[in-house]
Design a protein around this motif. Structure first.
Motif, PDB file in Angstrom:
ATOM      1  N   ALA A   4       0.826  -1.209   0.000  1.00 53.10           N
ATOM      2  CA  ALA A   4       0.000   0.000   0.000  1.00 53.10           C
ATOM      3  C   ALA A   4       0.849   1.242   0.000  1.00 53.10           C
ATOM      4  O   ALA A   4       1.675   1.437   0.875  1.00 53.10           O
ATOM      5  N   PRO A   6       1.098   5.711  -0.932  1.00 48.70           N
ATOM      6  CA  PRO A   6       0.364   6.910  -0.591  1.00 48.70           C
ATOM      7  C   PRO A   6      -0.742   7.218  -1.585  1.00 48.70           C
ATOM      8  O   PRO A   6      -0.616   6.956  -2.771  1.00 48.70           O
ATOM      9  N   ALA A   7      -1.797   7.807  -1.083  1.00 56.64           N
ATOM     10  CA  ALA A   7      -2.911   8.153  -1.957  1.00 56.64           C
ATOM     11  C   ALA A   7      -2.507   9.170  -2.987  1.00 56.64           C
ATOM     12  O   ALA A   7      -3.097   9.261  -4.052  1.00 56.64           O
ATOM     13  N   TYR A  58       8.335  -0.529   1.123  1.00 49.80           N
ATOM     14  CA  TYR A  58       8.270   0.925   1.151  1.00 49.80           C
ATOM     15  C   TYR A  58       9.576   1.564   0.685  1.00 49.80           C
ATOM     16  O   TYR A  58       9.578   2.622   0.069  1.00 49.80           O
ATOM     17  N   GLN A 503      -1.143   0.747   8.038  1.00 45.50           N
ATOM     18  CA  GLN A 503      -1.705   2.077   7.820  1.00 45.50           C
ATOM     19  C   GLN A 503      -2.725   2.494   8.867  1.00 45.50           C
ATOM     20  O   GLN A 503      -3.498   3.427   8.661  1.00 45.50           O
ATOM     21  N   THR A 522      -7.826   3.802   7.916  1.00 44.39           N
ATOM     22  CA  THR A 522      -6.432   3.680   7.502  1.00 44.39           C
ATOM     23  C   THR A 522      -5.956   5.020   6.965  1.00 44.39           C
ATOM     24  O   THR A 522      -6.730   5.789   6.395  1.00 44.39           O
ATOM     25  N   SER A 524      -2.505   7.640   5.369  1.00 48.30           N
ATOM     26  CA  SER A 524      -1.252   7.742   4.626  1.00 48.30           C
ATOM     27  C   SER A 524      -0.336   8.824   5.166  1.00 48.30           C
ATOM     28  O   SER A 524       0.847   8.839   4.852  1.00 48.30           O
ATOM     29  N   THR A 538      -6.342   7.058   3.603  1.00 51.01           N
ATOM     30  CA  THR A 538      -5.741   6.469   2.414  1.00 51.01           C
ATOM     31  C   THR A 538      -6.481   6.838   1.141  1.00 51.01           C
ATOM     32  O   THR A 538      -5.945   6.682   0.040  1.00 51.01           O
ATOM     33  N   THR A 561      -2.588  15.459  -0.697  1.00 48.89           N
ATOM     34  CA  THR A 561      -1.371  14.635  -0.644  1.00 48.89           C
ATOM     35  C   THR A 561      -0.496  14.938   0.555  1.00 48.89           C
ATOM     36  O   THR A 561       0.321  14.115   0.937  1.00 48.89           O
ATOM     37  N   SER A 601       5.199  12.362  -3.543  1.00 51.71           N
ATOM     38  CA  SER A 601       4.624  11.157  -2.963  1.00 51.71           C
ATOM     39  C   SER A 601       5.376  10.808  -1.697  1.00 51.71           C
ATOM     40  O   SER A 601       6.601  10.867  -1.665  1.00 51.71           O
ATOM     41  N   ARG A 602       4.626  10.433  -0.660  1.00 52.13           N
ATOM     42  CA  ARG A 602       5.265  10.043   0.586  1.00 52.13           C
ATOM     43  C   ARG A 602       5.708   8.588   0.530  1.00 52.13           C
ATOM     44  O   ARG A 602       5.139   7.778  -0.163  1.00 52.13           O
TER      45      ARG A 602
END
Length: 603
Positions: A4, A6-7, A58, A503, A522, A524, A538, A561, A601-602
């Motif tokens: 999973a 980051p959104a 990750y 998450q 959950t 992010s 998320t 974000t 993006s994280r």
């Protein structure tokens, strides 16, 4: 499947950089050798090691979304890296071109890579190594990296194998250099190479052990001007692969092998005679290279010695070697806390798409006026900001009485400030703190870390093993983190919150004001303030818990974000790259400037 992420990365893919990554399963040692040879020959910029066959961790995901490669070469068949990985990566990075190099066995995979490398080269030189002897493969790849050969081919201990034999027959090869002694490549391999490679010259570089073989190969490169040595335990295959990949990316580096905790005579004599300027010691397994480091201090006292503890750290050094012209934006730190939106108590700052900084809100301490430069990440505290430059140095500005602008020299990969002191993660993953030590307790914990977050007089960090440690400027502000793993965190006013690998969000410390008690769903990202906490679910939506002016403001709808909390106000970065702020607005802190900001993006 992809773990999973980051959104913020799910809807569109940003423009890529002119960077090629070569992805390989970390424990598929023969494929590692092929990947290294591709990078060494200039057909990739760095090797990206993947720990599991069916998903990205990750760390690997972070490298991809921060580097935004134009091309991704996957080395190895579907039994090494499952086919659905390609589909998952395309979902996140649709602009990245993905290609796989895989034969029916390791010998054919190496031959396919060699065909790609050599192309129409006239009179190339190839290194021939036993595909089951990764130390010899690393030595061969090092020869390609330093320009003494063009490609690497594999054979078995007793024969070339059909793919290598066909390649030799069909290519106009000038020289074939066999790597390893007779135990690695028997004399009949040399005979077969001469028979099928005519009129190519065939010679051997081989010592009594892998240590001697590597030293013999490295000697010519060091004498010709190579100034970097990468040293690894020759019996630790993960370290051998990592050393070879790092040397390949650096370009002018040789690989040397040691025993477990000793600089072998052949290697010691070579470095003492040739005196390399930069020495990397790769030690991700044993953690016992102390006497080796002492020997290097005696043998090459003028050299800058850097210890490599994991693949992520090696990748960071490898990518720093990519020419600046290849990267269309400053490289982004692969650490938690590397943000493009930063919120202090009464002001906020954002990183624009051209990587300059814009700030708004209260400016009593000069915090709104950033140095004229470009930056890769920023963080903010009460009346102060600290930012990471693309060259890995840090700049702080704002409250001079807190001594934060007096940043220590050296390179950093992340920085955080939330009160009278700041902390940064150095390139060796250690933490350094600076600023005003109000209660005389500023020293950071020892160890290696992936993330750091400073709150008000309290700081927390995630260690390499993903456990959390917290410290404070006074014992009265100390908080005890829960056990287990975390992937991101944020320290606030006497408490902190972190996101677990599943998450889920968990907070600890004082119950004062803004710490949430019951947390469902959950997440992010999370931002802990002095009296408020906000988090990104998320799906990119925002949820907040607050006991100040922020509680009276309506939480914005939409998807975001990044999120940041101040005193009574908050700001968030939308997926369209605009910033929205809400809450207390006494100094214009809730009036975000128009225009777009850098979207990151994280991890």
């Amino acid at each position: 499947m992809l773990t999973a992420g980051p959104a913020s990365a799910q809807s569109s893919s940003p423009a890529t950089n002119d960077v090629t990554l070569v992805m390989v399963r970390a424990d598929s040692l023969s494929d590692v050798g092929v990947a290294v040879s591709l990078v060494a020959a200039g057909h990739g910029d760095a090797v990206l090691f993947v720990e599991e066959w069916d998903k990205l961790g990750y760390d690997e995901f972070s490298v991809l979304v921060t580097q935004l490669p134009a091309s991704l070469l996957i080395v190895g068949g579907y039994d090494a890296l499952i086919s659905t990985l390609e589909d998952d990566i395309r979902q996140w990075l649709s602009a990245t071109e993905i290609e796989r190099i895989a034969g029916r066995d390791r010998i054919e995979t190496a031959a396919l890579a060699a065909e790609r490398i050599i192309g129409d080269l006239d009179d190339p030189t190839v290194m021939l190594a036993n595909g089951w002897s990764l130390p010899d493969v690393g030595t061969a790849a090092s020869a390609v990296a330093t320009g003494r050969a063009d490609a690497v081919l594999y054979s078995s201990v007793s024969g070339l194998g059909a793919p290598t034999r066909r390649f030799i027959e069909n290519s106009h090869i000038d020289s074939i250099v066999m790597v390893g002694g007779p135990e690695a490549l028997r004399p009949e391999v040399a005979q077969e190479a001469r028979r099928h490679g005519h009129p190519a010259r065939v010679r051997r570089v081989g010592g009594a052990t892998r240590v001697h073989t590597a030293a013999l190969s490295a000697a010519a490169a060091l004498e010709a001007g190579a100034r970097t040595a990468v040293i690894a335990d020759g019996w630790s295959l993960p370290d051998v692969g990592l050393a070879a990949s790092l040397a390949a990316s650096l370009g002018d580096a040789v690989v040397l092998y040691t025993t477990t905790d000793d600089l072998a005579d052949a290697a010691e004599e070579l470095v003492a005679a040739q005196r390399p300027e930069l020495v990397f010691v790769v030690d991700t397994v044993s953690g016992t290279q102390h006497s080796l480091l002492a020997q290097l201090g005696t043998s090459v006292p003028q050299a800058h010695v850097i210890r490599i503890n994991d693949a992520r750290q090696a990748a960071r050094y490898a990518l720093r070697a990519v020419p600046a012209t290849a990267v269309s934006q400053p490289p982004l730190a692969a650490h938690q806390g590397a943000t493009t939106l930063a919120v202090g108590w009464s002001h906020a700052c954002g990183l624009r798409t051209d990587h300059t900084i814009t700030c708004w809100g209260a400016g009593n301490y000069g915090e709104l006026f950033s140095p004229d430069d470009t930056y890769a990440a920023i963080d903010a505290g009460p009346g102060v900001n600290c930012a990471l430059r693309p060259d890995s140095t840090v700049s702080c500005w704002g409250r001079a009485d807190w001594e934060l602008p007096e940043v220590p020299a050296g390179s950093f990969v992340a920085v955080s400030t939330g009160g009278p002191f700041a902390c940064g993660i150095r390139i060796d993953d250690s933490i350094t703190c600076w600023g005003r030590s109000i209660y005389g307790r500023l020293k950071a914990p020892e160890g290696t870390f992936t993330a750091v977050s400073n709150g008000n007089l309290t700081a927390c960090a995630i260690r390499i093993d993903r456990t959390v440690t917290c410290w404070a400027s006074s014992r009265r502000f100390e908080i005890v983190p829960p056990e287990g793993s975390f992937i991101s965190l944020s320290a606030g006013g006497g408490y902190a919150c972190g996101i677990r690998p599943n998450q889920r969000l968990e907070c600890w410390g004082s119950n004062y004001d803004g710490r949430p008690e019951v947390i469902d769903g959950t997440f992010s990202a999370v931002s802990a303030g002095r009296a408020s906490t906000c988090a990104l679910r998320t799906d990119g939506t925002i949820v907040c818990w607050s006991n100040d002016e922020l509680a009276e403001a309506e939480t914005p709808e939409g998807t975001f974000t990044e999120i940041g909390i101040g005193l009574g106000f908050a700001c968030a970065l939308r997926t369209d790259a605009t910033v929205h702020c809400w809450g207390k607005n006494t100094h214009g802190q809730a009036e975000a400037p128009i225009g777009t900001f850098a979207v990151r993006s994280r991890e």
